[in-house]
Design an enzyme around this catalytic site. Structure first.
Site, short mmCIF file in Angstrom:
data_model
loop_
_atom_site.label_atom_id
_atom_site.label_comp_id
_atom_site.label_asym_id
_atom_site.label_seq_id
_atom_site.Cartn_x
_atom_site.Cartn_y
_atom_site.Cartn_z
N GLU A 82 0.90 -1.27 0.01
CA GLU A 82 0.01 -0.01 -0.08
C GLU A 82 0.87 1.38 -0.13
O GLU A 82 0.85 2.12 0.88
CB GLU A 82 -0.88 -0.13 1.34
CG GLU A 82 -1.86 -1.06 1.28
CD GLU A 82 -2.82 -1.16 2.49
OE1 GLU A 82 -2.82 -0.34 3.36
OE2 GLU A 82 -3.84 -2.03 2.40
N GLU A 110 -5.19 -8.73 1.12
CA GLU A 110 -5.67 -8.21 2.40
C GLU A 110 -7.44 -8.04 1.95
O GLU A 110 -7.78 -7.35 0.99
CB GLU A 110 -5.40 -7.04 3.02
CG GLU A 110 -4.09 -7.20 3.56
CD GLU A 110 -3.62 -5.70 4.19
OE1 GLU A 110 -4.58 -4.95 4.40
OE2 GLU A 110 -2.34 -5.60 4.24
O1 IFM Z 1 -4.00 -2.87 9.43
C1 IFM Z 1 -4.19 -2.39 8.01
C2 IFM Z 1 -2.87 -3.10 7.13
O2 IFM Z 1 -1.88 -2.75 7.76
C3 IFM Z 1 -2.81 -2.25 6.00
N1 IFM Z 1 -4.24 -2.50 5.12
C4 IFM Z 1 -5.21 -2.23 5.87
C5 IFM Z 1 -5.28 -2.90 7.16
C6 IFM Z 1 -6.71 -2.36 7.92
O3 IFM Z 1 -6.65 -0.86 8.21
#
Ligand code: IFM
Length: 472
Positions: free
Chosen positions: A177, A372
């Protein structure tokens, strides 16, 4: 929807996934490891940031988090019990290079050796992220990602970490990210290092992408042929209510999605985004000859992080600065979430995931992995159990959305639930629980939640229920 592929056949009760689909769960070093001053680890920007009064809710810090640095064997055992085929985790750069350059800390590398060996011993495939936000503070002291030099330091670190684990790890991700690192870190400063400088945040975004490309080049040059390299981006589907707002959606999509996707795909930075942000000053002056070729160095798969759709509308005043983390964004109003929301207030709508995957298939054409996806809710342990119905529904609904995309022809190769464990949720501290496993932060006791048990059943069946939320 009809499907002709028997691997994704819509059966009466179960929606089956392709036979070699990769099922896993994900975490990140700073969010779970703890032990921030142990075995020669240097300070990261998140140690510094969390120590600032008011920066992190409740004054929470990265210690002890889930104490995973010491408890990793039990955590890997838990992964095996859940039947996870893979585990996505990140390496803490300051454990490996405490100052972000030069001296390598053997005890840091040795920890990841032990973790990888433990995973392989239990039949869980390691998937390594090189950078999930814990930049060595020593590099931030020289400007962090605002400084071009950090991209070269990152590539050096990537090469040495890759060299050490290359005999056991095939799947690699450079950055997690970069939107967050650049814009939450340097535009509105709600994340480490807490800088508020929108133009510099766009320069940081470029240096992150350059670091990604340099790292892939460096690793590829020394990698066996079966290694697969990627980057993980956090995408959003941008939704509007009327045609008048389509231009607002274009602007947000530009800064959230295309600013990162287009250079990776060899299209350079999107002209409209460069125009929209030009009033901040010419951030593209940091882009040197050859940089865009480096960023476009081929990768093998794309990691997709998806949580929620974003709703926007055109603002009454086209020049009003929209605020928040989007640098230079003007004339856009962010609308409140609708319907069901998570503990964070994020809208729950799995349709955004199918839509996103179909769009990425068109725009990128690479194999995709959901790296994710998850939801935060305030869980309680009662009678030794956590009945997290809302998270279980979120999980199953989003898996159906993934299945819909696969059935429509999108090349999705895997799904990683965020997160294995409740953990340090950045500026929200420990207040938001995303885990499929509950962590009692006083005792470090782990309790598998109903969502975790559901994921285990999904993995066992390689399928989600077509209706309802129960699997036999
Ligand atoms: O916890 C975070 C992660 O570190 C990066 N993506 C989003 C998740 C939830 O906010």
């Amino acid at each position: 929807m009809t499907t002709t592929d028997p691997d994704t056949e819509v059966g009466r009760d179960l929606l089956r996934f392709p036979p070699d689909f990769l099922w896993g769960s994900a975490t990140a070093s700073f969010q779970i490891e703890g032990a921030t001053t142990v075995d020669g680890r240097g300070p990261s920007i998140w140690d510094t940031f969390a120590a600032k009064p008011g920066a992190v809710l409740g004054g929470d810090t990265g210690d002890p988090a889930c104490d995973h640095y010491r408890r990793y064997p039990a955590d890997v055992e838990l992964m095996a019990e859940l039947g996870l085929g893979a585990y996505r985790f990140s390496l803490a750069w300051p454990r490996i290079q405490p100052l972000g350059a030069g001296r390598v800390e053997p005890r840091g590398l040795a920890f990841y050796d032990r973790l990888v060996d433990e995973l392989l011993g239990k039949g869980v495939q390691p998937v390594v992220t090189l950078y999930h936000w814990d930049l060595p503070q020593a590099l931030e002291d020289h400007g962090g990602w605002r400084n071009r030099d950090t991209a070269y330091r990152f590539a050096e670190y990537a090469a040495l970490a890759h060299e050490r684990l290359a005999d056991r790890v095939q799947l690699w991700t450079t950055l997690n990210e970069p939107w967050c690192s650049a814009f939450l870190g340097y535009a509105n400063g709600i994340h480490a290092p807490g800088v508020v400088d929108p133009k510099a945040s766009l320069e940081a975004a470029h240096h992150l992408m350059l670091g990604h490309g340099l790292a892939v080049e460096a690793m590829r040059a020394q990698a066996p042929a079966d290694h697969r390299f990627s980057i993980v981006l956090n995408f959003c589907s941008v939704w509007v209510d009327d045609d008048a707002s389509l231009d607002a959606a274009r602007k947000v999509d530009g800064l959230q999605n295309r600013l990162f996707l287009d250079p990776l795909a060899g299209r350079g930075y999107p002209e409209d985004v460069v125009e929209d942000t030009a009033w901040l000053g010419d951030w593209t002056s940091v882009v040197r000859d050859g940089d865009l070729d480096v960023i476009a160095t081929p990768i093998d798969w794309m990691g997709v992080n998806y949580y929620s759709p974003t709703r926007v509308a055109v603002a009454d005043d086209p020049l009003v600065v929209s605020g928040g983390p989007f640098p230079g964004l003007r004339g856009v109003e962010f609308l409140p979430a609708r319907g069901e929301v998570t503990g964070f207030g994020w809208e729950v709508d799995a349709r955004g995931l199918t839509e996103l995957l179909e769009r990425l298939q068109r725009d990128v054409g690479l194999p995709l992995v959901i790296t994710e996806n998850g939801s935060a809710f305030p869980d309680v342990v009662e009678g030794g159990e956590v009945v997290d119905e809302a998270r279980t529904r979120y999980l199953v609904d989003h898996l159906r959305a993934v299945h819909r995309a696969i059935a429509a022809g999108v090349d999705v190769r895997g799904y990683f639930a965020w997160s294995l464990l409740d953990n340090f949720e950045w500026a929200a501290g420990y207040s938001q629980r995303f885990g499929i496993v509950h962590v009692d932060y006083d005792t470090q006791v782990r309790t598998v939640k109903r969502s975790g048990r559901t994921l285990a059943k999904v993995i066992g069946a390689n399928a989600v229920p077509a209706h309802g939320y129960d699997l036999p």
